[in-house]
Design an enzyme around this catalytic site. Structure first.
Site, PDB file in Angstrom:
ATOM      1  N   GLU A 156     -10.161   6.913   4.952  1.00 33.57           N
ATOM      2  CA  GLU A 156      -9.060   6.388   5.669  1.00 33.57           C
ATOM      3  C   GLU A 156      -9.032   7.103   7.161  1.00 33.57           C
ATOM      4  O   GLU A 156      -9.996   7.333   7.454  1.00 33.57           O
ATOM      5  CB  GLU A 156      -7.898   6.377   4.906  1.00 33.57           C
ATOM      6  CG  GLU A 156      -7.758   5.587   3.447  1.00 33.57           C
ATOM      7  CD  GLU A 156      -6.572   5.490   2.819  1.00 33.57           C
ATOM      8  OE1 GLU A 156      -5.491   5.134   3.519  1.00 33.57           O
ATOM      9  OE2 GLU A 156      -6.404   5.439   1.643  1.00 33.57           O
ATOM     10  N   ASP A 204       0.900  -1.147   0.153  1.00 34.10           N
ATOM     11  CA  ASP A 204       0.066  -0.005   0.097  1.00 34.10           C
ATOM     12  C   ASP A 204       0.772   1.272  -0.056  1.00 34.10           C
ATOM     13  O   ASP A 204       2.076   1.259   0.110  1.00 34.10           O
ATOM     14  CB  ASP A 204      -0.860   0.029   1.240  1.00 34.10           C
ATOM     15  CG  ASP A 204      -2.398   0.772   1.012  1.00 34.10           C
ATOM     16  OD1 ASP A 204      -2.347   1.751   0.045  1.00 34.10           O
ATOM     17  OD2 ASP A 204      -3.151   0.294   1.688  1.00 34.10           O
TER      18      ASP A 204
END
Length: 825
Positions: free
Chosen positions: A519, A323
């Protein structure tokens, strides 16, 4: 279903490790592969002929080419021309990256950009070898990167629908639109099982039930990729899927994004691992590692999980991608240097802006043998295997745009269906719903005519806050959908955001909820919906006091404590984040002329609805699976409005700014000659504005706000009146983590309350380009007259022309500073 074969071992481990999670906290945990579900990538993922072609390529590729395959760069930090020097294997477009700097580019623009990178990668090197790049993107609820695309409800809403067949159709449509913009890889589906709904990515999880997640994992993978067929590349209108984020990103302590899952192995298996075997068996070509940790070990560096479990026990033969700079969080690593991740089993670094330095260090490590040749070749083989399956080595997958696929009418019809099926009816006292034909309907609330709120994060931009109605000309806001349905049924609809009206309506539909987020920027301290200034509750009560029946439509990325709002409404609908097709809401809420709605409610709760603001949810108001229907009515009595916790204390009033934004309940504004405005809208300002702002990456994605002064102005954080007298008594300090990017031409001050201190000397002495911590004892502000019993503005930064500062954190903490800066002029 997969647990049956390992049930005895799992039951034993559950008992044996019941207390072990705490005892081994923050220590590396070892795995027991025999209790994990077994899986196997289909044989059709490759074949003997393809493996021979890979063998031949590996023999001819230079070590520079091999290392290049391991690295993925973001379009904001690389050009096609760079590939002539740096033979990278992959390109991505992150949440805030668009072709040629334009987030609102068309499918043709995307295809042109992909084509330019693809063409550059296919120019043969001196050894005659050319390896095509693979291009990835976050298309997580439809092809959400392109205006006019089909945007579906976020995963939490799809979980409420409980319809794997619908999920497969959504995958097929999403793949079709991605491929129509020249792209062949999406970072989806997310297979998280959120356990603490304070987590800002909760809406990316389908459900709390790992078995439903597994069914959806299979359905979405097959929808995106199609069934893998031996000896054939995947269809041109299909794309590679990514099962993410491996593992337990939804199980972190306190629901902290990128945090630590301090749980036993048995829970890791039973709850968080179940989606991955289903995705792997269905042929998922890639898996993404999680930012998070398991007992202190970052997944980007966990060989037990990436290799022993994922690649061996689960038989995964595709490649593992990292990521966003996640490898840099591995102890001993930085974003430009991390052999540990490759050795642990990561195959491709996601190095958006760090790719150049990472390429250099990884090449050096490969040449020195720090990364063994066998591990390097294994990683490259896995990447090449996926590229062959996608047909990237063949002429059959030419990069081309097909605008007719973007937001096609039949695609939009499925999205509208998904919206209707995602709605969950929590209350319908007096059978107020559906709205009867001929009714005078008032539609109110901040989310009623707000495409950004109903679409949520990961829509056009990363956070989704700048989405407008114009971005989806083929969509409808909830107001537009309701208004049309009401008119067609012979009634009249009126829009009033604040709920005011001239003529009393028969019924009001009040649409409200969470602002967009993604997020860590969506992490919250409690599950209380509106702990400060509950304006929506006040408006709901005002409508009720006027004698108007009220339907509350709640827009959110998670269940929240809304007992007061439910009490203030006659009907209450959980609408989640429905996306661009607001008419799907009207299909269920508004009756046609015959008195029946187009659809009945069918959705049920994928997560328990909390009875208090406490998280994880231990006291459910409505359990998983709850959902009323028109043909199955029920009364909901008056609910307790006690949040169950001291919300004010839980709000953490001493933490003002972190993770790139002001923390709840604080807000950030800019004040200059252009007026006072929220920081989020600072780019759309008058010509008189003296301060510009942008989000920047410092240590994590968009974890800082950079402010650039072109004249006098202030950046201020404000909110409720916090009592900081206790902090003063404990000799605490205001701490600012700041990167000084340029020194201005005049004085700079920091204020808390109504008192300021001059920090010009500190700014001038700070090392430019490095993050430094400024600590100012609270007594410095108290000595200058600040009322620390009522601090409503805990931070004001005042600067002048040419000052450039990047703020990363602002909070009150135990201070080590003993002296005060000079008094501000």
């Amino acid at each position: 279903m997969r647990l049956k074969s390992t049930g005895a071992a799992l039951a034993f481990l559950l008992a044996a490790t019941a207390g072990a999670a705490v005892a081994t906290e923050d220590k590396a945990m070892r795995v027991h592969p025999e209790i994990w579900p077994a899986a196997r990538s289909p044989h059709a993922i490759s074949n003997a002929s393809t493996e021979r072609r890979i063998d031949a390529l590996l023999e001819r590729m230079t070590i520079e080419q091999k290392v290049g395959q391991l690295i993925q760069a973001d379009i904001s930090a690389i050009t096609p021309e760079d590939l002539e020097t740096y033979p990278l294997g992959s390109i991505l477009a992150g949440g805030n990256s668009g072709p040629y700097g334009n987030e609102r580019s068309t499918a043709a623009d995307w295809a042109r950009l992909v084509g330019e990178f693809r063409a550059a990668s296919l120019r043969p090197r001196a050894n005659g070898v050319a390896v095509p790049i693979i291009f990835g993107i976050d298309a997580v609820h439809g092809h959400n990167n392109i205006p006019g695309a089909t945007v579906f409800p976020h995963n939490i809403g799809l979980g409420a629908a409980r319809d794997p067949g619908l999920i497969r159709r959504i995958g097929e449509i999403t793949a079709s639109e991605i491929a129509a913009s020249g792209i062949e890889w999406t970072f989806a589906p997310t297979l998280a099982v959120p356990r603490d709904l304070r987590w800002g990515r909760s809406y990316e999880g389908y459900a709390a039930d790992p078995h439903l997640v597994a069914r959806y994992a299979e359905a979405m993978t097959l929808g995106l990729q199609g069934s893998l067929v031996p000896e054939q590349t995947i269809a041109k209108d299909r794309v590679a899927a990514t099962a993410k984020h491996f593992l337990a990103d939804g199980g972190t302590e306190l629901g902290k994004d990128q945090g630590d899952a301090k749980i036993g192995e048995a829970e890791l298996v039973a709850v968080h691992a179940q989606g991955y075997p289903a995705a792997i068996d269905a042929g998922a070509l890639t898996v993404m590692a999680s930012f998070s940790s398991w007992h202190g070990t970052k997944h980007h560096g966990n060989e037990d999980l990436l290799t022993t479990i994922l690649k061996k026990r689960m038989g995964f033969e595709g490649f593992v991608v990292g990521d966003w700079n996640g490898h840099g969080q591995v102890p001993g690593c930085s974003v430009t240097d991390c052999p540990k991740s490759i050795l642990a089993g990561l195959d491709m670094f996601m190095a958006p802006d760090s790719w150049k330095g990472l390429y250099a260090s990884t090449l050096e490590q490969a040449k020195a043998g720090t990364i063994p040749a066998a591990r390097l070749d294994d990683a490259v083989r896995r990447i090449l295997r996926v590229k062959f399956k996608l047909g990237l080595f063949d002429d059959g997958r030419a990069v081309q745009a097909d605008p007719s696929k973007i937001g096609a009418p039949d695609h939009l019809a499925v999205a509208r269906e998904a919206v209707a099926k995602s709605l969950v009816l929590l209350k319908n006292n007096g059978n107020l719903l559906p709205i009867r034909p001929g009714a005078r309907v008032l539609v109110a609330g901040a989310a009623a005519d707000n495409m950004a709120m109903q679409s949520g994060g990961w829509t056009i931009s990363w956070q989704g806050t700048d989405v407008t109605r114009d971005d989806f000309p083929n969509g409808q806001t909830i107001w537009e959908g309701v208004a049309k349905a009401v008119r067609e049924a012979g009634g009249k609809a009126t829009l009033s955001i604040d709920g005011s009206f001239a003529t009393k309506p028969d019924v009001a539909i009040y649409v409200f909820g969470e602002e967009p987020y993604a997020e860590f920027q969506g992490d919250v301290p409690t599950l209380d919906y509106q702990p400060v200034d509950p304006v929506d509750l006040a408006r709901l009560k005002s409508l009720k006091e006027a004698g108007i029946p009220v339907v509350a439509v709640f827009i959110s990325g998670r269940p929240l404590f809304t007992n007061p709002e439910i009490n203030a409404a006659d009907a209450f609908v959980a609408a989640w984040l429905p996306g661009s097709q607001g008419a799907g809401v009207a299909d269920v809420l508004v009756a046609r002329r015959d008195g029946k709605p187009t659809r009945d409610f069918s959705g049920t709760l994928p997560f328990a609805w909390p009875a208090t603001a406490v998280s994880p949810v231990s006291d459910a108001l409505f359990p998983i699976g709850y959902g009323l229907r028109y043909d199955a009515p029920a009364m909901v009595g008056i609910l307790s409005e006690d949040p169950g916790i001291d919300v004010a204390a839980a709000l953490n009033l001493e933490n003002f700014f972190a993770g790139g934004r002001a923390r709840t309940p604080w807000t950030m504004t800019i004040g200059d000659d252009g007026g006072v405005r929220p920081v989020e809208s600072a780019l759309a300002v008058s010509p008189n504005a003296m301060i510009s702002v942008r989000s920047v990456d410092v240590m994590a994605q968009e974890d800082g706000k950079q402010f650039r002064w072109s004249g006098p102005g202030t950046v201020q954080i404000a909110g409720p009146n916090a009592d900081l007298t206790r902090h003063l008594d404990q000799d605490m300090a205001l701490r600012l983590d700041i990167r000084v990017d340029a020194i201005g031409e005049d004085r700079v001050s920091v204020s808390l309350g109504n008192a300021a201190v001059d920090v010009t000397d500190w700014i001038g002495a700070a090392r430019a380009g490095n993050v430094s911590s400024l600590r100012i004892p609270l007594r410095c502000f108290a000595d200058r007259g600040a009322d620390l019993q009522r601090v409503g503005n805990p931070l004001t930064l005042a600067g002048h022309d040419r000052l450039v500062l990047t703020l990363l954190a602002a909070r009150v903490e135990a201070g080590t500073a003993s002296s005060c800066p000079s008094e501000a002029e």
